[in-house]
Each structure stands twice: as structure tokens, then as C-alpha cells.
Design an enzyme around this catalytic site. Structure first.
Site, short mmCIF file in Angstrom:
data_model
loop_
_atom_site.label_atom_id
_atom_site.label_comp_id
_atom_site.label_asym_id
_atom_site.label_seq_id
_atom_site.Cartn_x
_atom_site.Cartn_y
_atom_site.Cartn_z
N ASP A 77 54.39 11.92 -9.24
CA ASP A 77 54.38 11.72 -7.79
C ASP A 77 55.63 11.03 -7.29
O ASP A 77 56.06 11.26 -6.16
CB ASP A 77 53.16 10.86 -7.40
CG ASP A 77 51.98 11.72 -7.08
OD1 ASP A 77 50.88 11.39 -7.53
OD2 ASP A 77 52.17 12.74 -6.39
N ILE A 80 58.07 13.60 -6.23
CA ILE A 80 57.67 14.66 -5.31
C ILE A 80 57.68 14.07 -3.90
O ILE A 80 57.11 13.01 -3.66
CB ILE A 80 56.25 15.19 -5.62
CG1 ILE A 80 56.18 15.70 -7.04
CG2 ILE A 80 55.88 16.29 -4.66
CD1 ILE A 80 54.81 16.22 -7.41
N GLU A 116 49.26 12.50 -3.00
CA GLU A 116 50.06 11.45 -2.37
C GLU A 116 50.96 12.11 -1.35
O GLU A 116 51.98 12.71 -1.70
CB GLU A 116 50.88 10.74 -3.45
CG GLU A 116 51.44 9.42 -3.00
CD GLU A 116 52.30 8.81 -4.11
OE1 GLU A 116 51.71 8.34 -5.08
OE2 GLU A 116 53.52 8.85 -3.99
N ASP A 118 53.69 11.96 1.42
CA ASP A 118 54.73 11.00 1.78
C ASP A 118 55.05 11.02 3.26
O ASP A 118 55.29 9.99 3.86
CB ASP A 118 56.00 11.29 0.96
CG ASP A 118 55.73 11.16 -0.51
OD1 ASP A 118 55.99 12.12 -1.25
OD2 ASP A 118 55.26 10.10 -0.92
N HIS A 162 55.46 28.71 10.31
CA HIS A 162 55.78 29.88 11.12
C HIS A 162 57.28 29.94 11.29
O HIS A 162 57.92 28.95 11.61
CB HIS A 162 55.13 29.75 12.50
CG HIS A 162 53.65 29.93 12.46
ND1 HIS A 162 53.05 31.14 12.22
CD2 HIS A 162 52.64 29.03 12.62
CE1 HIS A 162 51.74 30.98 12.24
NE2 HIS A 162 51.46 29.72 12.47
N CYS A 204 57.11 34.17 8.07
CA CYS A 204 57.52 35.49 8.52
C CYS A 204 59.04 35.55 8.52
O CYS A 204 59.69 34.56 8.87
CB CYS A 204 57.03 35.73 9.96
SG CYS A 204 55.26 35.51 10.13
N SER A 230 54.91 37.82 7.13
CA SER A 230 54.13 37.42 5.96
C SER A 230 52.69 37.31 6.38
O SER A 230 52.39 36.66 7.38
CB SER A 230 54.57 36.05 5.47
OG SER A 230 55.59 36.16 4.57
N SER A 232 48.48 36.62 5.87
CA SER A 232 47.60 35.69 5.19
C SER A 232 46.66 36.45 4.30
O SER A 232 46.47 37.66 4.44
CB SER A 232 46.83 34.86 6.20
OG SER A 232 46.06 35.72 6.98
#
Lengths: 390, 564
Positions: A77, A80, A116, A118, A162, A204, A230, A232
Site C-alpha cells: 500500500d 500505491i 487504502e 489516498d 469518461h 472512450c 468503450s 460496459s
């Protein structure tokens, strides 16, 4: 590549033709000789979900799925930086609170008890994202919110939300353009903040975002080409929204098969989600990357395989340990008195003077408005010399 | 529309239109320009451009002292003598390195002779050190005759704990030669000694890795550059004791005393380089992420070198850190295996036991496995109280710390005997080498930071440059120039200090939060913003000016027609 051509072991031993390209000591080295091919010693991941509102549940689920895979494969973590623009797990429209599912029928909860985050909610802005990437954070930023990479770090950057041709929308109110992103990466390169960068975007027209990159050692993947959307993956009827995007769904499926010591390379990652499954055409860009994608392991970016060396020679310390003076043996230890800092200094707030703002001359709108008012005034009162203008 | 207006009225109208146009152009346009421009403080761009071509000149003083019996009387008369060894390398088109050694040759004094008469090399080294202390960055080489019994048989050079080396010269080398010939014969040997004790081209180029990318060099240098931490003003060191089985073992370790005795002197000696802060913790029920295999022949559990890479990650997630700063963290873990999996040994790739039972990871830290099975019998009452032998543990951790800080791990050339580094854990010449490479690294990093910052600010015209950034950049530039000058003069301490200042200033300037360029305006957006504001204002002005111009032309033509 090396060619070994050994002549017949029969009579004519005269011709023993051996051509080695690599000098032999390299053979004797350990099989974790990947040490020297990738050149990185640590891994970082920056995972960003840029859209808010309940119907964009799938973007949060996308990011959390990648987060989960990356953690499972070993990145801790502390390495990241997870940015989620909205809180789906505790959203009051969530019929199953404290969960974010990525498969329909609620098979997989990607919001476990050790997530976690951030940057959350309104902290996910273009400015904060660029600050994280370039390192230009205010000095009070805690360590968990910083990208403390060095010149031997491999960084994975995953963006979802998006997007359009050349931009990605943040929080429904601002956008980041592909030029700004390319400039941010160039600044990272100038300051040697990465060794290699893998950029994945699931929006997209995602391929437009990596068109402008010009810094070396970047590999980019996108879920759709310019002009394509793109899509879903599947809605869940109980939750009521779409749970994942197609590209990330198949990416997650692919990553579930990877374990920390697997040797799958990037060419397999490029094949994830072909057009038949994804409807859009995923794209990738490897011209800026120095190594051959075939020799790049998935775990070079998604996992965190540490390089290890055996400690061979050891110092021999012979002198005895000194007693540390000041140990509280005598019983009267001087205790420091701690106190909390005043959390809400009401008296300071009440008696605060208003901040002195710099004086700016009136801007264009005010000027135009006043000009209009003046002209109408003169027109009404018919001052004659203005006839020359109108 | 034409109104039949009187001449004076028309004149007044034209004057009004002209004055409005004049006010707009003379007052309005400059006001708009000034209020929309970004504040950019002055930066020394020309000096920064000069910095991009880096010419580093490293120089060190060397003294070569001839003991009695090495020189003939005629040779001795020519001494003292000074020579300069100069070497120049062009690393790439922007970076040039020059190495200079100023070598002073002289004969030994009475007291030095006495010191060299001691029975062993270590004692000689100690007494030589008592006599005089060499300044930082310099080296002294004592040349002793072949007959001297100071060095063992096969050893040609002994490198001591401070800055001295003892070189044995062969008899035939000095026979019947003039001083110049003798010095020429000695030169390669002295150079070899200096490669070990003073700066060498390989590790200086490794320190330049920030500027000179994609230059793998040898595999050794690449591992070395990957292993050591990059230059940072401070480091945090954390010692952790992992006890996966508190029910069986109750562990006691005197970490405070051990750190005070073994680690703190080392870190104090390294304090010119960086600040170190130390803390420690104990973790219970912390397992390794890997299952070791039981080996029947050994009667013990074996952890193979290939699986070591997967040990660190699960553990790292559990490690807390006291990191309120952004400094790099070095973790040293001491793992005591649980009673079911004891004893646990680490094997290398050749299936041999690793004597230290420890391994380290580049730029992260080290792990040592400490077996306690042999300290108690099977009938012991659990939990067993165990006192950990901190000397052994700290020996391993100190070795790993040395490697991670950047000491050379490659073996010395044949015929060389390097003295063990003593109780502090660091020899003076090792510190000097670290200081050379650290200064060079700081200077290289700072120059690339400053030049790329200048390039960035030049390219993007919209970034505001505040006064404090300009001041930081100027001070960084001056410090770089000072550091380069001090390196050339050979003052290593000052060079390191200036290089630290410059890197602090340049990093602060580069990472200032106000330098974020968020304003990317494509041209069509700029037009879309300005047109609705300025067009309505400018249209009446332009139209009136045009009307005046056409009227003036008409009058001029009328006047021409009247004249004819």
C-alpha cells in the site's frame, strides 16, 4: 541469440565453430538474471478513477479491481496511490453497503477491509493528479499521498472514467488533455522519476490519450481507438448499475491467472479483450519503449518482485555492548507532558481580518458592460456627434 | 447613414472617435497586456546553459614516502619531488571528467621509520596514524624495501584503516636507476593503489548515472549503481524483530545498546554525507511469505535463493514506519523462525549454505534469519526466554548497511591486503571514496535538475516564476559553481558541503508547488474567449475610423478636382 555449431565428433575434429554472443560468466549467474534485464528495484502504481455519481459505479469497480490485483501480486500500500473520485461502497444508493462488486451475482467484492484510498472524493482533481505525478506537492502532504519513485522505479498508471478525443474528464467539471499528460510524463523523465512506465487507460477513445507521448520508456495500452466507445460489461439487476467495463473485466480475468513468479510477458497483455469480446478495438503503443515487449514480464509492472542478493561476507564485531546511559532504572524518569493542539481555534477564526486581496483592474466583462451602458446613454440623450459612429 | 451635420459638429465627432481609438490603443492595450501576463522573475539562463556542459575536475593529493633501504643515496638527493598525474575522459558530449593526482615524493622521517619497524602492518598503521593525520581526500603511500618483514609473503600492498597504504618494492626495480626511471616504474603500482583508495573512473561514472543514461558499463557497476541508494539529505533506518511464534519464544534484544555501540559510530562518521535517523520495532505473529522445505539430509528447513525474492513483499505490508519525512527508508529485519520450522537455513544457487544466513535487497534493506533451536532442549518450558546475540546480528546488519550506502563490494586486486575496517565499520579512505562519488552525484543531479527546470520554464510561457524560486535557482547555480571549484582545488569536505547545498536548493526549486502548469490553452480556445469581449468594443471604433478615412479621401479628391 547464439549459434553453436559443433562439428561431427568423428574424424574431423578440425572445425569446432563456436560463436557466443554473450560472454560465459553470464550463464553461471543465477536464474533470477531478470535482475539485470529490467533494471528496476521497486514498483509503484497510480490508480485513478475520475468520475463520480452512482451510475459511474463501474469506474470505481474498475479501479478497485486493478488495485486488488496489484496488491495481490505484491505491491504494498505504501507504493500505491489510489484516487477514487466518489465513494460507492458507502453511497446511500448502494443496496449492499461496504461492498463494491465487480462480477454480477455479487461474486467478487473488490472493496475488502484493507483498501487504502489516498485521494478520495473531491480531492481527485486534475491538479492533484498532475501534482502527484510531477512531485510538486505542498510540504505538508503525508507520505502516503506522494509518489516517491526514483530512477529505478517501474510505475503502473491506470486511468478510467469518461473521455473523449484528446481529453479525460475529471469529476464532471474539468478535463485533462493529452498534451498536459505528455508534458507531465516528460517532466517525470527529466527528473528521473521512473525507469519504465506502463500506462493503461479504459475510457472512450482512449487511444487519443497516448498519442502525444514523447518521453522514452513508456508503454501504453488503451481500451478503444479514436472514434470508438468503450463499453460496459454487464449490469447487475440487484444493484441496478453496470458493474465493470469490458476491457477491465477481461484484464482482471487475465490478471487472476498471474501469480508473483509467473513469466507471462506483455504480448499476452496486448491480446486481452479482442474485438469479438470487447466490441471496441484495444490499442497499444510500444515505440517509445526500449525493451522488446516480449521480454517484459507482467510482474515487472503489476507485481513487485524484489531483487535479492545473498550477504556473503560479514563483519566480525567483537567489542561488547555499552550500557546506554540514562536508562530509567532509578525509577524517576522525566516524563514529557503532551497536549493536543487546538483543533478548531475559534477565537482566531472569529477575530480574523479579511484577507487582503490584490487589486485587479476590472476585467473584460465589466468593461464591455460599462461601454454598452455609456453608448446607450449617449444614444438616448441624442448627443449629436455620435451620429458619426452609428 | 449620412446626416447633414455642420462642419464643427463633424469635426467634434471625428475628434471624439479619434480620442476613443487613442485611449483604447495607448491605455487599453498595454493595460490588458500587463494584467494578463504572468509574473516571471529573472533567472540566470545563460549561466544555466553553461552548466549543461559539465567539466568536472577531481584532484587529490598523494604523498609517497620512501622508507630506509628503498633508495640509493644519489636517488635520495633528488627528493623531495612533485609530480602530477593527469587523466581526461569524455563520458559523453556534455560531460568531461579530469582526474589529477598531485604526487609528492619524499623520504621518511625518523619517527615514521620507527613506526614502520613495528612487527605487524596493523600496528605500523596505528602508529603512523598517531604521527600525523592526513586531511580528507588525500592518501599516503609508504614504500618499504623487500627485506622488510612488515607484510606477509604474497602481499604486495597493505591498505590500512585510515588513509595510508604500505607498498613493497622489489629489489630489482630500484637497482641502478635514476630517480625518474624509478618513479616511472613505480607509477603503475601507485596508480593501482589509488584506484582502490581514491577515486576511480568506474565509480565516478557510476555516480554520474543521472546525467549519462543507458551506459551499462560492466555488470558489476550496474549492480552497484542499482544497489546503493540515491543521494538524499537524510535516511531512515528501521530495525525490526519478527517473532512469528511468541508462544514458544520470548525474545529479548538490547537494540538500544547495540545501536549505540555498533551502528551509531558508523553513522556519526557518515554524517557529512547525510542525516540518519534510527528506530526499531518488534512484530509478533509476522510470518515469512514463503514456506520453507524440509531437507532430510540436513535435518533442517531450507529456504532457497530463488524464493527469497517473494519473502519481502508480504512482510513489508506489515512493517510500520516512522516516516514523517519523505526520506528513503532502510529496513533491517531479524527473523527468528517458529519452533515448528526451526532451524531455517538459507541456501544459495549452488545449494550451499550461506554462512551469514542473511540476504539483502537493493535500495530496500536486509533480512537475517536467526536460529534459536540450539539454545534450548526439547524439554524446555515454553515460552523460552532467549537473549539474542546482538554482536552477531549487528555484524550482518552493518555489512548490509555498508553495501546499501554504497561501499564497493568487489574484491581488491591480487596481491592487495585490505585491513578489516575496525570497530567503527568504516575506513577513512572508504569514507573519502564515498564522499567523492557523492559529491559528483550531487553535482550531476543538480545540474540536470537546473537545466531541465530552465528548459521547462522556457518552453511553457504560462508558468508563474515567483521570486523565491528565482532565488533558489540562483543559489543553486552559485553552489554548483563553488562545488566544482572546490573539487578542482581538492577540498573534498567543502565540495561535499556545497554539493549538498546545491542539491537541496535545486530540488526545492524544481518541486515547488507553484510551478504546476495547468493552463494549456489551444489557440481556438483563446480566440473563443477573447472575441466576445473585444469584438463589440472594437467594431464601433474601427467603423468610425474607416468612415473618417473614407471622408478624408473624398475631401482630398474634391480638393484635387477643385485645383484642376
Amino acid at each position: 541469440m547464439y549459434h553453436i555449431k559443433v562439428s561431427q565428433f568423428g574424424r574431423s575434429i578440425s572445425y569446432f565453430y563456436l560463436r557466443l554472443v554473450f560472454i560465459s560468466p553470464r550463464f553461471v549467474q543465477n536464474s533470477a538474471g531478470q535482475f539485470f534485464s529490467s533494471g528496476h528495484t521497486n514498483n509503484w502504481a497510480v490508480l485513478v478513477c475520475t468520475s463520480r455519481f452512482w451510475f459511474n459505479y463501474r469506474h470505481v469497480a474498475n479501479t478497485l479491481s486493478v488495485y486488488r490485483s496489484v496488491k495481490r501480486l505484491g505491491i504494498p500500500d505504501s507504493h500505491i496511490v489510489l484516487m477514487l473520485a466518489d465513494d460507492m461502497a458507502c453511497n446511500h444508493r448502494n443496496p449492499k453497503p461496504a461492498t463494491v462488486f465487480s462480477h454480477k451475482n455479487m461474486e467478487l467484492n473488490v472493496y475488502g477491509d484493507d483498501v487504502e484510498v489516498d485521494y478520495r472524493g473531491y480531492e481527485v482533481t486534475v491538479e492533484n493528479f498532475l501534482r502527484v505525478l510531477t512531485g510538486r506537492l505542498p510540504p505538508s502532504t503525508p507520505r502516503s499521498k506522494r509518489l516517491l519513485s526514483d530512477d529505478r522505479s517501474n510505475i503502473l498508471i491506470y486511468l478510467t472514467g469518461h473521455g473523449g478525443n484528446g481529453f479525460l474528464k475529471f469529476q464532471d467539471s474539468e478535463e485533462i488533455s493529452n498534451v498536459e499528460l505528455a508534458d507531465a510524463f516528460e517532466q517525470m523523465w527529466q527528473k528521473r522519476r521512473y525507469n519504465e512506465l506502463l500506462f493503461i487507460i479504459d475510457t472512450c477513445q482512449g487511444a487519443s490519450m497516448y498519442e502525444r507521448f514523447y518521453s522514452p520508456n513508456i508503454m501504453a495500452l488503451a481500451s478503444s481507438q479514436v472514434g470508438e466507445d468503450s463499453l460496459s460489461h454487464q449490469p447487475d439487476l440487484a444493484i441496478g448499475v453496470h458493474l465493470m467495463d469490458r476491457y477491465t473485466f477481461y484484464l482482471l480475468e487475465f490478471l487472476e491467472d498471474i501469480h508473483p513468479s509467473s513469466k507471462t510477458n506483455m504480448n499476452d497483455l496486448f491480446k486481452v479483450c479482442p474485438r469479438s469480446l470487447c466490441v471496441s478495438t484495444p490499442g497499444h503503443r510500444t515505440d517509445l519503449f526500449l525493451r522488446n515487449p516480449e521480454s517484459v514480464l507482467i510482474t515487472d509492472f503489476f507485481g513487485s518482485v524484489r531483487k535479492v542478493e545473498i550477504t556473503t561476507e560479514v563483519l566480525n564485531l567483537t567489542h561488547p555492548i555499552q550500557r546506554v546511559e540514562g536508562s530509567p532504572v532509578n525509577g524517576e524518569s522525566h516524563r514529557e507532558v503532551y497536549s493536543y493542539v487546538d483543533q478548531l481555534p475559534v477565537s482566531e477564526i472569529i477575530h480574523q481580518k479579511p484577507k487582503q486581496k490584490d487589486w485587479h483592474p476590472p476585467d473584460g466583462f465589466i468593461l464591455g458592460l460599462w461601454t454598452l451602458i455609456l453608448l446607450v446613454f449617449f444614444k438616448t440623450y441624442g448627443i449629436k456627434h455620435l451620429k458619426h459612429i452609428f | 447613414m449620412y446626416f447633414l451635420a455642420s462642419l464643427s459638429e463633424r469635426r467634434r465627432g471625428q475628434l471624439a472617435a479619434l480620442s476613443i481609438a487613442a485611449v483604447v490603443i495607448v491605455v487599453g492595450v498595454p493595460l490588458w497586456w500587463r494584467t494578463t501576463e504572468t509574473y516571471r522573475a529573472w533567472l540566470p539562463f545563460s549561466q544555466i546553459k553553461d552548466l549543461s556542459k559539465l567539466q568536472l575536475h577531481l584532484s587529490a593529493d598523494v604523498e609517497v614516502v620512501f622508507a630506509r633501504g628503498t633508495l640509493t643515496p644519489e636517488q635520495q638527493k633528488k627528493l623531495p619531488l612533485t609530480q602530477t598525474q593527469d587523466e581526461e575522459h569524455a563520458v559523453d558530449e556534455n560531460t568531461v571528467l579530469r582526474y589529477t593526482h598531485e604526487i609528492k615524493y619524499r623520504t621518511a622521517t625518523i619517527m615514521e621509520e620507527e613506526a614502520l619497524g613495528k612487527p605487524t602492518a596493523a600496528e605500523a598503521d596505528l602508529s603512523l596514524h598517531m604521527l600525523s593525520e592526513s586531511p580528507c581526500g588525500s592518501s599516503v603511500v609508504y614504500v618499504i624495501p623487500e627485506v622488510s618483514s612488515l607484510l606477509p609473503e604474497n602481499v604486495k600492498v597493505y591498505i590500512g584503516q585510515r588513509r595510508t597504504a604500505i607498498l613493497r618494492i622489489n629489489a630489482e626495480m630500484r637497482a641502478g636507476k635514476t630517480v625518474e626511471q624509478l618513479l616511472a616504474v613505480l607509477k603503475p603500482q601507485i596508480k593501482q593503489v589509488l584506484q582502490v583508495m581514491s577515486f576511480s573512473h568506474t565509480d565516478i561514472t557510476a555516480a554520474l548515472s543521472d546525467r549519462v543514461r543507458f551506459n551499462p558499463g560492466s555488470k558489476e557497476s550496474m549492480t552497484h549503481s542499482m544497489r546503493a541508494f540515491t543521494s538524499s539529505p537524510g535516511y531512515e533506518i528501521t530495525f525490526s524483530l519478527l517473532n512469528p511464534d511468541p508462544r514458544s519464544h520470548r525474545l529479548h534484544w538490547d537494540i538500544e545498546g547495540a545501536v549505540q555501540t555498533y551502528i551509531q559510530p558508523f553513522l556519526t562518521k557518515l554524517s557529512p554525507l547525510a542525516n540518519f535517523s534510527i528506530d526499531s520495532q518488534m512484530l509478533h505473529y509476522a510470518m515469512l511469505g514463503v514456506n520453507p522445505r524440509y531437507n532430510n539430509d540436513r535435518g533442517a528447513f531450507i529456504l532457497h535463493a530463488d524464493s527469497l525474492a517473494h519473502v519481502i513483499n508480504p512482510v513489508e505490508a506489515r512493517l510500520g514506519s516512522n516516516a514523517a519525512s519523505s526520506n528513503p527508508v532502510l529496513n533491517f529485519l531479524l527473523y527468528v523462525p517458529d519452533a515448528q520450522h526451526s532451524p531455517l537455513y538459507i541456501q544459495d544457487h549452488k545449494k550451499m549454505d550461506v554462512p551469514s544466513n542473511a540476504f539483502h535487497s537493493p535500495r530496500w534493506g536486509g533480512i537475517m534469519v536467526y536460529n534459536v533451536k540450539n539454545l534450548y532442549g526439547p524439554e524446555a518450558e515454553f515460552p523460552v526466554n532467549i537473549n539474542i546475540n546482538m554482536a552477531e546480528v549487528m555484524g550482518v546488519f552493518l555489512t548490509q548497511l555498508r553495501l546499501l550506502v554504497g561501499m564497493e563490494s568487489s574484491p581488491p586486486p591480487p596481491g592487495f591486503l585490505v585491513a578489516p575496517c575496525g570497530s567503527v565499520g568504516l575506513a577513512d579512505w572508504e569514507l573519502d571514496r564515498l564522499m567523492w562519488s557523492r559529491s559528483v552525484e550531487n553535482i550531476a543531479t543538480a545540474t540536470t535538475t537546473i537545466t531541465s527546470l530552465a528548459q521547462l520554464l522556457d518552453q511553457i510561457g504560462n508558468i508563474v516564476i515567483n521570486d523565491n524560486i528565482a532565488q533558489q535557482v540562483s543559489s543553486a547555480v552559485t553552489s554548483v559553481q563553488l562545488a566544482v571549484a572546490e573539487l578542482e582545488a581538492g577540498n573534498l569536505g567543502f565540495a561535499l558541503q556545497y554539493s549538498k547545498e546545491t542539491i537541496l536548493a535545486s530540488e526545492k526549486a524544481f518541486f515547488d508547488p507553484s510551478l504546476l502548469h495547468l493552463l494549456y490553452f489551444p489557440d481556438d480556445q483563446k480566440f473563443a474567449i477573447y472575441i466576445p469581449l473585444f469584438l463589440p468594443m472594437c467594431v464601433p471604433i474601427l467603423l468610425s475610423l474607416l468612415k473618417m478615412a473614407s471622408e478624408a479621401r473624398r475631401r482630398y479628391r474634391e480638393k484635387q478636382a477643385k485645383k484642376d
